[in-house]
Design a protein around this motif. Structure first.
Motif, PDB file in Angstrom:
ATOM      1  N   ALA A   1       0.872  -1.156  -0.253  1.00  0.00           N
ATOM      2  CA  ALA A   1      -0.289  -0.051   0.199  1.00  0.00           C
ATOM      3  C   ALA A   1       0.767   1.597  -0.158  1.00  0.00           C
ATOM      4  CB  ALA A   1      -0.967   0.051   0.920  1.00  0.00           C
ATOM      5  N   PRO A   2       1.666   1.372  -1.138  1.00  0.00           N
ATOM      6  CA  PRO A   2       2.976   2.710  -0.582  1.00  0.00           C
ATOM      7  C   PRO A   2       2.150   3.724  -1.039  1.00  0.00           C
ATOM      8  CG  PRO A   2       2.579   1.581  -3.030  1.00  0.00           C
ATOM      9  CD  PRO A   2       2.107   0.829  -2.091  1.00  0.00           C
ATOM     10  N   THR A   3       3.109   4.951  -0.017  1.00  0.00           N
ATOM     11  CA  THR A   3       2.788   6.026  -0.566  1.00  0.00           C
ATOM     12  C   THR A   3       2.827   6.803  -1.996  1.00  0.00           C
ATOM     13  OG1 THR A   3       4.660   6.306   0.826  1.00  0.00           O
ATOM     14  CG2 THR A   3       2.045   6.365   2.053  1.00  0.00           C
ATOM     15  N   SER A   4       3.895   6.064  -2.268  1.00  0.00           N
ATOM     16  CA  SER A   4       4.832   6.400  -3.349  1.00  0.00           C
ATOM     17  C   SER A   4       5.741   5.201  -4.510  1.00  0.00           C
ATOM     18  CB  SER A   4       5.756   7.429  -3.529  1.00  0.00           C
ATOM     19  OG  SER A   4       6.444   7.849  -4.878  1.00  0.00           O
ATOM     20  N   LEU A   5       4.925   5.555  -5.525  1.00  0.00           N
ATOM     21  CA  LEU A   5       5.189   4.290  -6.574  1.00  0.00           C
ATOM     22  C   LEU A   5       6.049   4.189  -7.626  1.00  0.00           C
ATOM     23  CD1 LEU A   5       6.029   1.089  -6.561  1.00  0.00           C
ATOM     24  CD2 LEU A   5       3.951   0.789  -7.180  1.00  0.00           C
ATOM     25  N   ASP A   6       7.365   4.111  -7.876  1.00  0.00           N
ATOM     26  CA  ASP A   6       7.551   4.167  -9.463  1.00  0.00           C
ATOM     27  C   ASP A   6       8.495   2.664  -9.944  1.00  0.00           C
ATOM     28  OD1 ASP A   6       7.964   5.613 -11.886  1.00  0.00           O
ATOM     29  OD2 ASP A   6       9.205   7.378 -11.461  1.00  0.00           O
ATOM     30  N   VAL A   7       8.211   2.610 -10.657  1.00  0.00           N
ATOM     31  CA  VAL A   7       8.635   1.338 -11.606  1.00  0.00           C
ATOM     32  C   VAL A   7       9.353   1.959 -12.938  1.00  0.00           C
ATOM     33  CG1 VAL A   7       8.254  -0.945 -12.541  1.00  0.00           C
ATOM     34  CG2 VAL A   7       7.104   0.192 -10.710  1.00  0.00           C
ATOM     35  N   VAL A   8      10.067   2.286 -13.302  1.00  0.00           N
ATOM     36  CA  VAL A   8      10.955   2.943 -14.491  1.00  0.00           C
ATOM     37  C   VAL A   8      11.553   1.518 -14.694  1.00  0.00           C
ATOM     38  CG1 VAL A   8      13.119   4.712 -15.221  1.00  0.00           C
ATOM     39  CG2 VAL A   8      11.474   4.574 -12.671  1.00  0.00           C
ATOM     40  N   ASN A   9      11.334   1.638 -16.156  1.00  0.00           N
ATOM     41  CA  ASN A   9      12.019   0.911 -17.270  1.00  0.00           C
ATOM     42  C   ASN A   9      12.721   1.082 -17.617  1.00  0.00           C
ATOM     43  OD1 ASN A   9      12.764  -1.251 -19.685  1.00  0.00           O
ATOM     44  ND2 ASN A   9      10.541  -1.783 -20.496  1.00  0.00           N
ATOM     45  N   ASP A  10      13.883   0.688 -17.524  1.00  0.00           N
ATOM     46  CA  ASP A  10      15.558   0.826 -17.249  1.00  0.00           C
ATOM     47  C   ASP A  10      16.378  -0.137 -18.810  1.00  0.00           C
ATOM     48  OD1 ASP A  10      15.767   3.340 -15.903  1.00  0.00           O
ATOM     49  OD2 ASP A  10      16.554   0.916 -14.344  1.00  0.00           O
ATOM     50  N   SER A  11      15.497  -0.642 -19.503  1.00  0.00           N
ATOM     51  CA  SER A  11      15.680  -1.862 -20.223  1.00  0.00           C
ATOM     52  C   SER A  11      16.409  -1.306 -21.245  1.00  0.00           C
ATOM     53  CB  SER A  11      14.627  -2.689 -21.130  1.00  0.00           C
ATOM     54  OG  SER A  11      13.538  -3.649 -19.477  1.00  0.00           O
ATOM     55  N   ALA A  12      16.301  -0.085 -22.256  1.00  0.00           N
ATOM     56  CA  ALA A  12      16.281   0.712 -23.438  1.00  0.00           C
ATOM     57  C   ALA A  12      17.792   0.961 -22.872  1.00  0.00           C
ATOM     58  CB  ALA A  12      16.051   1.756 -23.850  1.00  0.00           C
ATOM     59  N   THR A  13      18.437   1.006 -21.945  1.00  0.00           N
ATOM     60  CA  THR A  13      19.993   1.540 -21.199  1.00  0.00           C
ATOM     61  C   THR A  13      20.755  -0.073 -21.121  1.00  0.00           C
ATOM     62  OG1 THR A  13      19.558   1.887 -18.629  1.00  0.00           O
ATOM     63  CG2 THR A  13      19.328   3.595 -20.652  1.00  0.00           C
ATOM     64  N   HIS A  14      20.037  -1.087 -21.400  1.00  0.00           N
ATOM     65  CA  HIS A  14      20.935  -2.173 -21.774  1.00  0.00           C
ATOM     66  C   HIS A  14      20.316  -2.875 -22.456  1.00  0.00           C
ATOM     67  CE1 HIS A  14      22.111  -1.521 -16.860  1.00  0.00           C
ATOM     68  NE2 HIS A  14      20.800  -0.541 -17.478  1.00  0.00           N
ATOM     69  N   ARG A  15      19.949  -2.071 -23.445  1.00  0.00           N
ATOM     70  CA  ARG A  15      20.339  -3.384 -25.075  1.00  0.00           C
ATOM     71  C   ARG A  15      21.607  -2.678 -25.471  1.00  0.00           C
ATOM     72  NH1 ARG A  15      16.768   0.797 -28.078  1.00  0.00           N
ATOM     73  NH2 ARG A  15      14.633  -0.373 -26.716  1.00  0.00           N
TER      74      ARG A  15
END
Length: 90
Positions: A18-32
């Motif tokens: 039940a987070p007060t803040s949540l950000d899931v960032v997709n970093d996949s492009a920087t690891h291509r």
């Protein structure tokens, strides 16, 4: 637009903390093209999560709790997940 794994991670973390803040960032492009890039576009993520449940909990235990909530995603369905977990006010 978020992919199916990103959406699943958001749902699992929301249900568990039940987070007060949540950000899931997709970093996949920087690891291509790097190790662990499976071409899915969902191989590397950073999770920024704030929840009262992390109050008084060590950084290591927070990481373990988040990984447990994500089940088989880290290390199996996703190559890498960086976690920054905090309690409100930290």
């Amino acid at each position: 637009m978020s992919g199916p794994l990103e959406q699943e991670m958001r749902q699992l973390l929301t249900a568990a903390f039940a987070p007060t803040s949540l950000d899931v960032v997709n970093d996949s492009a920087t690891h291509r093209g790097h190790t662990g890039d499976d071409g899915s576009g969902e191989s590397h993520f950073t999770i920024l999560i704030e929840s009262p449940q992390f109050a008084g909990v060590s950084r290591l235990q927070r990481q373990r709790l988040v990984n447990a909530a994500l089940g088989d995603i880290p290390g199996n369905r996703v190559h890498a997940v960086a976690i920054k977990a905090s309690a409100p006010g930290e």
